[in-house]
Every structure is written in C-alpha cells, then in structure tokens.
Motif scaffolding. Structure first.
Motif, PDB file in Angstrom:
ATOM      1  N   HIS A  59      -5.228   9.109   2.931  1.00 28.76           N
ATOM      2  CA  HIS A  59      -5.767   8.315   1.828  1.00 28.76           C
ATOM      3  C   HIS A  59      -4.795   7.167   1.564  1.00 28.76           C
ATOM      4  O   HIS A  59      -3.591   7.315   1.752  1.00 28.76           O
ATOM      5  CB  HIS A  59      -5.902   9.185   0.575  1.00 28.76           C
ATOM      6  CG  HIS A  59      -6.714   8.562  -0.520  1.00 28.76           C
ATOM      7  ND1 HIS A  59      -8.042   8.866  -0.734  1.00 28.76           N
ATOM      8  CD2 HIS A  59      -6.386   7.640  -1.457  1.00 28.76           C
ATOM      9  CE1 HIS A  59      -8.489   8.169  -1.764  1.00 28.76           C
ATOM     10  NE2 HIS A  59      -7.506   7.411  -2.218  1.00 28.76           N
TER      11      HIS A  59
ATOM     12  N   ALA B   4     -10.323   7.266   3.092  1.00 32.62           N
ATOM     13  CA  ALA B   4     -10.736   6.554   1.879  1.00 32.62           C
ATOM     14  C   ALA B   4      -9.591   5.660   1.417  1.00 32.62           C
ATOM     15  O   ALA B   4      -8.417   5.940   1.682  1.00 32.62           O
ATOM     16  CB  ALA B   4     -11.117   7.539   0.777  1.00 32.62           C
TER      17      ALA B   4
ATOM     18  N   HIS C  42      -8.477   3.387  -2.161  1.00 36.79           N
ATOM     19  CA  HIS C  42      -8.793   2.920  -3.508  1.00 36.79           C
ATOM     20  C   HIS C  42      -7.838   1.778  -3.862  1.00 36.79           C
ATOM     21  O   HIS C  42      -6.718   1.699  -3.353  1.00 36.79           O
ATOM     22  CB  HIS C  42      -8.730   4.052  -4.540  1.00 36.79           C
ATOM     23  CG  HIS C  42      -7.351   4.459  -4.949  1.00 36.79           C
ATOM     24  ND1 HIS C  42      -6.655   5.492  -4.347  1.00 36.79           N
ATOM     25  CD2 HIS C  42      -6.532   3.980  -5.919  1.00 36.79           C
ATOM     26  CE1 HIS C  42      -5.476   5.629  -4.915  1.00 36.79           C
ATOM     27  NE2 HIS C  42      -5.378   4.726  -5.872  1.00 36.79           N
TER      28      HIS C  42
ATOM     29  N   ALA D 111      -3.706   3.926  -1.212  1.00 38.18           N
ATOM     30  CA  ALA D 111      -3.821   3.120  -2.431  1.00 38.18           C
ATOM     31  C   ALA D 111      -3.342   1.717  -2.075  1.00 38.18           C
ATOM     32  O   ALA D 111      -2.257   1.551  -1.501  1.00 38.18           O
ATOM     33  CB  ALA D 111      -2.965   3.710  -3.543  1.00 38.18           C
TER      34      ALA D 111
ATOM     35  N   HIS E 130      -4.493  14.401  -6.772  1.00 35.37           N
ATOM     36  CA  HIS E 130      -5.457  14.901  -5.800  1.00 35.37           C
ATOM     37  C   HIS E 130      -5.225  16.377  -5.459  1.00 35.37           C
ATOM     38  O   HIS E 130      -6.098  17.030  -4.891  1.00 35.37           O
ATOM     39  CB  HIS E 130      -5.382  14.066  -4.513  1.00 35.37           C
ATOM     40  CG  HIS E 130      -5.728  12.618  -4.721  1.00 35.37           C
ATOM     41  ND1 HIS E 130      -7.009  12.135  -4.633  1.00 35.37           N
ATOM     42  CD2 HIS E 130      -4.942  11.554  -5.037  1.00 35.37           C
ATOM     43  CE1 HIS E 130      -7.003  10.834  -4.876  1.00 35.37           C
ATOM     44  NE2 HIS E 130      -5.768  10.454  -5.114  1.00 35.37           N
TER      45      HIS E 130
ATOM     46  N   SER F 255      -5.667  -0.621  -6.540  1.00 40.55           N
ATOM     47  CA  SER F 255      -4.869  -0.432  -7.745  1.00 40.55           C
ATOM     48  C   SER F 255      -4.180  -1.734  -8.107  1.00 40.55           C
ATOM     49  O   SER F 255      -3.949  -2.595  -7.241  1.00 40.55           O
ATOM     50  CB  SER F 255      -3.825   0.673  -7.508  1.00 40.55           C
ATOM     51  OG  SER F 255      -3.010   0.853  -8.638  1.00 40.55           O
TER      52      SER F 255
ATOM     53  N   SER G 247       0.842  -1.194   0.000  1.00 45.56           N
ATOM     54  CA  SER G 247       0.000   0.000   0.000  1.00 45.56           C
ATOM     55  C   SER G 247       0.874   1.239   0.000  1.00 45.56           C
ATOM     56  O   SER G 247       2.050   1.199   0.375  1.00 45.56           O
ATOM     57  CB  SER G 247      -0.924   0.017   1.226  1.00 45.56           C
ATOM     58  OG  SER G 247      -0.161   0.138   2.418  1.00 45.56           O
TER      59      SER G 247
ATOM     60  N   THR H  21     -12.766  -5.377   0.882  1.00 44.35           N
ATOM     61  CA  THR H  21     -13.482  -4.157   0.556  1.00 44.35           C
ATOM     62  C   THR H  21     -12.831  -2.971   1.260  1.00 44.35           C
ATOM     63  O   THR H  21     -12.067  -3.131   2.224  1.00 44.35           O
ATOM     64  CB  THR H  21     -14.953  -4.248   0.991  1.00 44.35           C
ATOM     65  OG1 THR H  21     -14.997  -4.328   2.438  1.00 44.35           O
ATOM     66  CG2 THR H  21     -15.624  -5.474   0.383  1.00 44.35           C
ATOM     67  N   GLU H  22     -13.164  -1.790   0.784  1.00 45.71           N
ATOM     68  CA  GLU H  22     -12.673  -0.569   1.416  1.00 45.71           C
ATOM     69  C   GLU H  22     -13.099  -0.514   2.885  1.00 45.71           C
ATOM     70  O   GLU H  22     -12.283  -0.247   3.778  1.00 45.71           O
ATOM     71  CB  GLU H  22     -13.192   0.653   0.666  1.00 45.71           C
ATOM     72  CG  GLU H  22     -12.751   1.977   1.281  1.00 45.71           C
ATOM     73  CD  GLU H  22     -13.415   3.164   0.604  1.00 45.71           C
ATOM     74  OE1 GLU H  22     -12.796   4.253   0.579  1.00 45.71           O
ATOM     75  OE2 GLU H  22     -14.556   3.017   0.111  1.00 45.71           O
TER      76      GLU H  22
END
Length: 517
Positions: free
Chosen positions: A449, A481, A483, A451, A505, A485, A434, A461-462
C-alpha cells in the motif's frame, strides 16, 4: 582522556579566540566567549551538586544557549542526554526518568514549565536565561572559575542519545568519550572544516545537526543556527553567511529544490551538502546535482554509529550521473576506519549482491544501549553492531539500502522493500513523496500500500500511479492501492515513519509488523 565536548571547544578558544564560533540571528559568540560562558554554566552545575557521571537532560531549542549547555555539561563531568524540543511531555518524562537525569535544562520559558513537569523535582529544573529566575545558570558574571580536570578513561560514558522513534519506544544509545571523539574527528577531517568557514545548523542540534555543531569546534568553523528549517530562511542564511557545509535528509533537499527562490539565490559558497538518514530517489539526487553543482555527499550512519561508515563523495556523484545513474541510489563504499559487512539471518556473510542485515565495526559505534542488556545481546555481537537496516553490497563495493527489517513486506511469499517502490513513485513528475507499507490481505498475507503526497498544483490518479509503477518494478511490488495525503508522518529530522502509516490498517490484528511475535 578529557570529554571531547569540553576539550575541543577549549582548544578552539586557545587557537582562534576571536574567531566566530556560533551565530544566532543577530547574536554571536567568539570561541573565547563561548568557552567562558560554558565554564560559568559548568561551575553553576557543580555548585548545585552535579556529580561526575550523572546525567543532565536538555530540552532542545536551537540557539546559542544549546551550544553553551552541551559544552558545560561535559565540562562539569556530566553525561549529556539531549531531548528533542518537539517531543510530548510523556516522551520527555520517559527520557528524563529512563536516563535517571539529575537535572533537566530548559532554554526557553515554555520549556522551563516542561522541565519542571518532567524533572525528578521542580527544583531540579534549571534554565539558561533570565526566565529561569534563581535557577538561571547564566546568571554568574566575572572571571570564569577554575574547574576540576575531569581526566577519565576513553570508555567513560559521554552521552545518551534517544532514538527518534521510527520503531516505537525510544531507546537510549550510549556513546563514550572515545566514540564521540572519533565521530567528531571524522566529520571535521572528511569535510575539511576550517577557521572562518560557516556550517549550517538548521535541523535539531540535539540530533543530526549536532554533527555540524561539534565538528566545527575541531576545525574552527562557525555554526550558523536556525530555528526554522524551511526553505526561505535556509536559502537566506546560506546566501547571507556564505555557508560552506550543510547537512540534510532527502525530504529537506526536495523542499529546497521545489522552492522557486533556490533558482535565483547565490548558493555558490556551498562546498559540501551531506544528505543521509534515509534513502534518496535518483531523480532527486540528479536534480540536486544540477542545481547545487558537484557538492553532494552521502553515506550510511545512524544514532548508534554517527560517523559515516560508507561514503560517496562529490566526484563519485558526478561520475555516476554521467556513466551509471543507478549508482545515485547507493550510499557509497566502506570508508575510513569503518568496516561494513552484510550478514544473512544465520549470521554468515552474504554473497555479493545479496540482501542482508548491515553490520558495522567502527570507532564511533556505540558501546551499548542504556539499561538494556537484551538489546545489547541482539545488536552487539563479536565487536559488530547489527544495525537493523537491510542492504546489499555489489561487486564494485557500493552499498545499497533496502529497508529497515520491520518495514519489509512479505506478499504472497515475495519480499518487497518499500524504498524500491518509493523510488519508482518518486520518478513520476506529480509525486512529491510517498510512504510504502504493508496492509493485511486475506489472499497474500500482506499487500503493498502507498500513501502519496502530490507536488503543489500537480494532479494524478490512483490508477495512473499504479500503472506508472507497474512499468518500473516487478508485478508483486506494485501497490494494490494508493491513497493521497497532504503530508506524511515524519520524525523531527524528516524521516518518514512507516509504522504510523501501517498501524490503522492493522487494528485488531495480532501481528502489526511482519515477523513480530
């Protein structure tokens, strides 16, 4: 003092002339053969007008020719400027121009075209191989010529190493005869390289794996060169050549451990695996120890100081695994000739356990930055190198990395270090790796945040990952949050580039990195 890249290979040729110096597929050179070829190339550079102290850029391509080239440049009195082969033409042109390179060397036909495009003139693009035609520096045969003895002061410029770019535009880090020699001897003596042993060169020889290459000359070990650092060829090379020493970054270790072939391959020859260049999650270190055995070593160094300034050896890893698993996140204790200090923003030493900037004083530290007096003034103070990395030292002397200064997140007045959140995410069985970074937030200023790349075949899941992290870190460190990748942006040596994750961002915002003007 003689240039270490000239002196130590020549000494190895005297001490162990018939011992294997380098292996590249089915090709190999003894130390005597390597010495002769490097001398011929050095003579060819001098014949083409290279003057003492002029820079020679080399486009990196892992192979015997790279080893020959770097020794030859030193033997000809030049200053080595290695350039990663995967860089773009714009990046190569910047380095060749910024270093004022007299020549640009190519080791493949493809790179010769690049060299012609970025050299001061096409005639100053040279090659090592028949593909270069009349500009082939390996073309000469016969007895090697006698070269001038370049005996210079220890502070003479030896190399300019350009940073791998996690923070933007590359910067030239200089190293002297003395700092290069100190680093080479650190690696050779700390890890006990010896004749007949094999060390692995699977990462770019222009950067981290140069430490395997050049320290092998001191101990008489052979460098096993790979161009593909993926698990299959690495595992095959270790087993075939009985590799004893290997460098890697945490990402590389994870890839090896995730490959099923690692479970059945004979890797018993490994005496030392050194992982560095980025923080490793304790779960990853634990997996590596259980698979490879008591052979893991880590420490703290950087391009600006490429010996290890802190060190945690195999025995310390085993003790931590048994008694104190949290210590597996450490990069060890101050070691050898290095001095390490944690300093606050005001320049004063930090208290035990307090996070501040890591500052080092070591014989292998850079004497300065190439044509950059402003950076010298910021980073070199009173004999200390200010690394730009944040960390803390606990009462037992073990140092723990926090993050790069520019990666630090300030959310609602709280400081968040991305590496801590990344370690929490890494503990989830579905997470391969990550990258945690700051995004603009109207309420908190910056929000956390992440990734995330999932392991092959795994699902998460998130909401599941956020809940998982919430159990492991303070509430203000939990990503707002996440996301998913397929891959994360990395430097060629495997360090995650958080800046690349951040930039989309921050489009349209004046401040793209916390603390910037």
């Amino acid at each position: 003092m003689k240039h270490p890249y000239s002196h130590y290979p020549a000494r190895a040729a005297r001490h162990w002339p018939d011992a294997v110096a380098a292996i590249d597929g089915e090709r190999q050179l003894s130390f005597a053969e390597l010495d002769v070829q490097a001398t011929r190339v050095a003579a060819a550079l001098i014949a083409r007008g290279l003057q003492v102290g002029e820079r020679v850029a080399v486009i990196q391509y892992n192979g015997l020719e790279f080893v020959i080239a770097v020794i030859a440049i030193a033997r000809a009195g030049g200053v080595l400027c290695p350039m990663l082969g995967v860089l773009t033409e714009r990046e190569h042109r910047f380095i060749a121009s910024d270093s004022d390179a007299r020549f640009v060397l190519a080791l493949t036909r493809e790179h010769l075209e690049r060299a012609r495009a970025v050299a001061p003139t096409p005639q100053q693009a040279l090659g090592l191989g028949t593909f270069a035609g009349p500009n082939d520096l390996l073309a000469s045969t016969g007895a090697p010529p006698t070269l001038p003895a370049f005996d210079r002061p220890p502070d003479t410029l030896a190399q300019i190493l350009y940073t791998s770019g996690t923070t933007g535009q590359p910067k030239g880090v200089t190293h002297s005869f003395a700092s290069v020699s100190a680093a080479m001897n650190f690696w050779a003596t700390t890890f006990g390289h010896r004749p007949g042993e094999r060390v692995l060169g699977q990462l770019p020889l222009s950067h981290f794996c140069a430490r395997a290459m050049d320290s092998a000359w001191i101990g008489g070990a052979a460098l096993v060169i790979l161009r593909d650092p993926s698990p299959k060829p690495v595992i095959e090379a270790i087993a075939r050549h009985r590799v004893a020493f290997m460098l890697g970054v945490p990402t590389f270790l994870r890839m090896l451990l995730d490959d099923p072939a690692t479970e059945t391959a004979d890797l018993s020859s490994l005496r030392n695996i050194v992982y560095a260049a980025a923080p490793a999650a304790p779960t990853l270190v634990e997996r590596a120890i259980k698979r490879f055995g008591p052979v893991l070593n880590t420490g703290f160094g950087q391009t600006e100081a490429y010996g290890l300034c802190t060190y945690m050896g195999a025995a310390e890893h085993a003790q931590a695994l048994a008694d104190n698993p949290t210590r597996l996140t450490s990069v060890g204790r101050e070691f050898g000739a290095a001095q390490v200090m944690i300093r606050a923003e005001n320049g004063e030493p930090c208290a035990i356990g307090e996070v501040g900037e890591i500052c080092i004083c070591a014989p292998w530290a850079t004497p300065g930055f190439w044509k950059n007096p402003e950076l010298d003034a910021r980073r070199l103070k009173g004999g200390w190198l200010l690394t730009g990395d944040l960390g803390r030292i606990e009462a037992d002397g073990y140092m723990y990395l926090a993050d790069r200064k520019e990666d630090m997140i300030i959310s609602g007045g709280y400081t968040v270090y991305p590496a801590e959140v990344e370690h929490a995410l890494a503990a989830h069985p579905a997470v391969a790796e990550s990258g945690v970074f700051a995004v603009p937030d109207d309420k908190w200023g910056e929000a956390v945040h992440a990734a995330v790349v999932l392991r092959a075949g795994a699902q998460a899941t998130e909401a599941e990952l956020i809940a998982f992290v919430k159990e492991r870190v303070a509430y203000f460190k939990v990503p707002k949050a996440i996301h998913f990748s397929d891959a994360l942006p990395k430097t060629p040596v495997g360090k995650i580039i958080r800046r690349v994750l951040r930039e989309p961002h921050w489009a349209g915002y004046e401040r793209r990195v916390h603390g910037a003007g």
